[in-house]
Design an enzyme around this catalytic site. Structure first.
Site, PDB file in Angstrom:
ATOM      1  N   LYS A 192       5.650   2.766  -2.920  1.00 35.93           N
ATOM      2  CA  LYS A 192       4.248   3.058  -2.579  1.00 35.93           C
ATOM      3  C   LYS A 192       3.806   4.240  -3.413  1.00 35.93           C
ATOM      4  O   LYS A 192       4.625   5.074  -3.805  1.00 35.93           O
ATOM      5  CB  LYS A 192       4.121   3.427  -1.094  1.00 35.93           C
ATOM      6  CG  LYS A 192       2.711   3.231  -0.563  1.00 35.93           C
ATOM      7  CD  LYS A 192       2.445   1.768  -0.280  1.00 35.93           C
ATOM      8  CE  LYS A 192       1.106   1.531   0.357  1.00 35.93           C
ATOM      9  NZ  LYS A 192       1.017   0.160   0.873  1.00 35.93           N
ATOM     10  N   SER A 218       1.118 -11.296  -3.504  1.00 37.76           N
ATOM     11  CA  SER A 218       1.390 -10.488  -4.700  1.00 37.76           C
ATOM     12  C   SER A 218       2.651 -11.013  -5.403  1.00 37.76           C
ATOM     13  O   SER A 218       2.702 -11.104  -6.632  1.00 37.76           O
ATOM     14  CB  SER A 218       1.618  -9.019  -4.322  1.00 37.76           C
ATOM     15  OG  SER A 218       0.415  -8.316  -4.305  1.00 37.76           O
ATOM     16  N   LYS A 257       9.049  -4.971   4.932  1.00 35.86           N
ATOM     17  CA  LYS A 257       8.153  -6.142   4.865  1.00 35.86           C
ATOM     18  C   LYS A 257       8.668  -7.199   3.905  1.00 35.86           C
ATOM     19  O   LYS A 257       8.639  -8.392   4.206  1.00 35.86           O
ATOM     20  CB  LYS A 257       6.774  -5.712   4.344  1.00 35.86           C
ATOM     21  CG  LYS A 257       5.863  -5.250   5.409  1.00 35.86           C
ATOM     22  CD  LYS A 257       4.507  -4.987   4.775  1.00 35.86           C
ATOM     23  CE  LYS A 257       4.039  -3.633   5.180  1.00 35.86           C
ATOM     24  NZ  LYS A 257       2.677  -3.363   4.740  1.00 35.86           N
ATOM     25  N   ASN A 291     -11.018  -4.415   3.561  1.00 32.52           N
ATOM     26  CA  ASN A 291     -10.474  -5.682   3.064  1.00 32.52           C
ATOM     27  C   ASN A 291      -9.734  -6.432   4.169  1.00 32.52           C
ATOM     28  O   ASN A 291     -10.056  -7.583   4.484  1.00 32.52           O
ATOM     29  CB  ASN A 291      -9.540  -5.404   1.869  1.00 32.52           C
ATOM     30  CG  ASN A 291      -8.836  -6.665   1.395  1.00 32.52           C
ATOM     31  OD1 ASN A 291      -8.030  -7.249   2.107  1.00 32.52           O
ATOM     32  ND2 ASN A 291      -9.157  -7.118   0.206  1.00 32.52           N
TER      33      ASN A 291
HETATM   34  P1  NAD Z   1      -9.870  -0.560   3.118  1.00 33.16           P
HETATM   35  O1  NAD Z   1     -10.055   0.772   2.505  1.00 33.16           O
HETATM   36  O2  NAD Z   1     -10.454  -1.765   2.453  1.00 33.16           O
HETATM   37  O3  NAD Z   1     -10.433  -0.547   4.624  1.00 33.16           O
HETATM   38  C1  NAD Z   1     -10.123   0.429   5.571  1.00 33.16           C
HETATM   39  C2  NAD Z   1     -11.189   0.331   6.657  1.00 33.16           C
HETATM   40  O4  NAD Z   1     -10.856   1.193   7.756  1.00 33.16           O
HETATM   41  C3  NAD Z   1     -12.587   0.747   6.200  1.00 33.16           C
HETATM   42  O5  NAD Z   1     -13.536  -0.147   6.778  1.00 33.16           O
HETATM   43  C4  NAD Z   1     -12.748   2.137   6.833  1.00 33.16           C
HETATM   44  O6  NAD Z   1     -14.112   2.475   7.026  1.00 33.16           O
HETATM   45  C5  NAD Z   1     -12.017   1.916   8.119  1.00 33.16           C
HETATM   46  N1  NAD Z   1     -11.593   3.133   8.816  1.00 33.16           N
HETATM   47  C6  NAD Z   1     -10.937   4.207   8.321  1.00 33.16           C
HETATM   48  N2  NAD Z   1     -10.735   5.112   9.304  1.00 33.16           N
HETATM   49  C7  NAD Z   1     -11.278   4.583  10.439  1.00 33.16           C
HETATM   50  C8  NAD Z   1     -11.383   5.019  11.777  1.00 33.16           C
HETATM   51  N3  NAD Z   1     -10.881   6.197  12.164  1.00 33.16           N
HETATM   52  N4  NAD Z   1     -12.000   4.208  12.676  1.00 33.16           N
HETATM   53  C9  NAD Z   1     -12.492   3.006  12.324  1.00 33.16           C
HETATM   54  N5  NAD Z   1     -12.419   2.543  11.060  1.00 33.16           N
HETATM   55  C10 NAD Z   1     -11.807   3.316  10.130  1.00 33.16           C
HETATM   56  O7  NAD Z   1      -8.281  -0.730   3.318  1.00 33.16           O
HETATM   57  P2  NAD Z   1      -7.473  -2.060   3.578  1.00 33.16           P
HETATM   58  O8  NAD Z   1      -6.888  -2.512   2.286  1.00 33.16           O
HETATM   59  O9  NAD Z   1      -8.279  -2.986   4.410  1.00 33.16           O
HETATM   60  O10 NAD Z   1      -6.245  -1.485   4.428  1.00 33.16           O
HETATM   61  C11 NAD Z   1      -6.339  -1.263   5.845  1.00 33.16           C
HETATM   62  C12 NAD Z   1      -4.932  -1.089   6.397  1.00 33.16           C
HETATM   63  O11 NAD Z   1      -4.148  -2.244   6.114  1.00 33.16           O
HETATM   64  C13 NAD Z   1      -4.139   0.084   5.826  1.00 33.16           C
HETATM   65  O12 NAD Z   1      -3.268   0.586   6.827  1.00 33.16           O
HETATM   66  C14 NAD Z   1      -3.331  -0.572   4.713  1.00 33.16           C
HETATM   67  O13 NAD Z   1      -2.185   0.174   4.358  1.00 33.16           O
HETATM   68  C15 NAD Z   1      -2.980  -1.861   5.393  1.00 33.16           C
HETATM   69  N6  NAD Z   1      -2.582  -2.935   4.488  1.00 33.16           N
HETATM   70  C16 NAD Z   1      -3.391  -3.337   3.475  1.00 33.16           C
HETATM   71  C17 NAD Z   1      -2.991  -4.395   2.667  1.00 33.16           C
HETATM   72  C18 NAD Z   1      -3.871  -4.958   1.583  1.00 33.16           C
HETATM   73  O14 NAD Z   1      -3.505  -5.978   1.010  1.00 33.16           O
HETATM   74  N7  NAD Z   1      -5.030  -4.379   1.303  1.00 33.16           N
HETATM   75  C19 NAD Z   1      -1.744  -5.016   2.878  1.00 33.16           C
HETATM   76  C20 NAD Z   1      -0.959  -4.589   3.954  1.00 33.16           C
HETATM   77  C21 NAD Z   1      -1.393  -3.549   4.745  1.00 33.16           C
END
Ligand code: NAD
Length: 416
Positions: free
Chosen positions: A106, A350, A94, A222
């Protein structure tokens, strides 16, 4: 036949494919197929009832040829060393795709944070730093939030690091911090905002007009919630969302203000009266134009891929589809924007936070948004052009672009 759901093996296969296509010597694949180092620890936390609990934790340093290691810290009961390694490899890719001078790292802690009290969560966050402090540093390794961690967790971690190191130069060591502690404007929104920029760009390319188009978003955390909000602001109807507590369907578009209010009060989208209930599988195969998986790995499997009705899949989550599902989607003509192109908005902002901390000057929301839009658009366009030129899907194109950039840096450093 089973899907291949080991993210480390899947990523190694994709790295090998890219190295071969680029005609790189085998040494490049040998360096990239595993992290340079992984530190494992067992975090000790005194529970509120006086007992002691231990939680396995890992920090993986995949590659720092292009700059300091960079990557989030995940708290999840299902996390393991393989997943952490794969996630660190995706961070290397990325950072290279989005063009920032950082490498891939990570961390994961095997814990269900909902089982911890606020005091226990703080104790766990501080213990993480006591165990991993020697691995991290402003020019060495810069952590950030990921699943189930947030700016408060970063604040505790930064404070603990400061206590251990006489508060020396601590702002730039963590990103995703609260604004009063050197956080950047727009960091919370950045990943979803970037996903929305790329989704709109990809919609243009496949001939989908935003007005009236329908999107389904799996995962309303998020990234999912911010993606939904930014797409709605661009005229797309958010017809389905889900989280661990349930899914919702409203073909005319959900009222996101009312939904966010509901989530703030109930902690889940489940039960929201402004839509009808739907299962996770129904959401993934819903009658929408765009599908945005924004939850966790391996959600789109081969048996779901055959039923996906969206014309475009934009991978906001890391690794949301299995390799078998990816081939099926490709064969069916469903365009997929891979995770390493769709979701680097978070690491990009970031990086801007790190730059601001080190320079001691801060940019406005609109300046950050403009830089983010420009970087995401440029990366998407480069990957799209490479895919067209080499007649490959966007995932292969993105891996080739990234691996070539990392390999060039490794060569200049004399690693091969
Ligand atoms: P988060 O914990 O804020 O949200 C995750 C969401 O997924 C929650 O609403 C949870 O209830 C839901 N969830 C989990 N399992 C599920 C399922 N089986 N069915 C439906 N919903 C489900 O996490 P986030 O920060 O939003 O991250 C989400 C994804 O994005 C991850 O793969 C993370 O690695 C990726 N990501 C996050 C960021 C970041 O800046 N936060 C950056 C790049 C990638």
């Amino acid at each position: 036949m089973q899907d291949s759901t080991n993210p480390l093996v899947n990523t190694q296969v994709a790295f090998q494919d890219a190295c071969r296509a680029l005609g790189l010597p085998d040494a490049v694949y040998q360096i990239l197929k595993e992290p340079r180092r992984v530190l494992e620890a067992h975090l000790l936390v005194r529970r509120d009832d006086g007992t002691t609990a231990t939680f396995p934790a890992w920090r993986s340093h995949h590659n720092n040829a292009r700059g300091p290691y960079k990557g989030g810290i995940r708290f999840h009961p299902g996390v393991d060393q393989n997943e952490v390694k794969a996630l660190s490899m995706w961070m290397t890719l990325k950072c290279a795709v989005i063009g920032i001078p950082m490498g891939g790292a990570k961390a994961g802690v095997m814990v269900d944070p909902s089982s911890l009290s606020p005091r226990e969560l703080e104790a766990l966050s501080r213990e993480f730093i006591r165990e991993f402090a020697s691995f991290i540093g402003v020019d060495r390794d810069v952590p950030a939030p990921d699943v189930n961690t947030n700016s408060q967790v970063m604040a505790w971690m930064m404070d603990e690091y400061g206590r251990m190191n006489d508060d020396a130069d601590i702002f730039g060591i963590f990103t995703g911090k609260p604004i009063p502690l050197g956080g950047s404007a727009e960091r919370t929104e950045a990943t979803g905002e970037g996903v929305a920029v790329v989704t709109r760009r990809a919609m243009d390319r496949v001939g989908l007009a935003p007005a009236g188009a329908r999107v389904a978003v799996q995962g309303y955390g998020n990234v999912g919630a911010q993606t939904a909000r930014f797409l709605a602001a661009r005229g797309v109807r958010v017809a389905a969302v889900s989280d661990v507590g349930g899914g919702l369907w409203q073909p005319e578009g959900l009222d996101l203000d009312a939904l966010d209010d509901w989530v703030a009060r109930h902690g889940t989208v489940g039960g929201f009266p402004g839509g009808t209930a739907m299962t996770n599988r129904e959401l993934l195969t819903a009658d929408v134009d765009v599908l945005v998986p924004a939850a966790l790995e391996n959600q789109i499997t081969r048996d779901i891929a055959g039923e996906v009705r969206a014309r475009l899949v934009v991978e906001a989550a890391n690794g949301p589809s299995t390799p078998e599902a990816q081939e099926i989607l490709f064969a069916r003509g469903v365009q997929t924007v891979p995770d390493i192109v769709a979701n680097p908005g978070g690491v990009y902002v970031s990086y801007l936070e790190w730059v601001q901390n080190r320079g001691g000057a801060y940019w406005s929301r609109s300046e950050i948004s403009a830089r983010l839009e420009q970087a995401m658009t440029a990366a998407f366009d480069q990957v799209w052009a490479l895919g067209a030129e080499q007649a490959v899907d966007l995932r292969r194109a993105a891996y080739r672009l990234a691996v070539q950039r990392v390999a060039e840096a490794m060569h200049l450093r004399g690693w091969y």
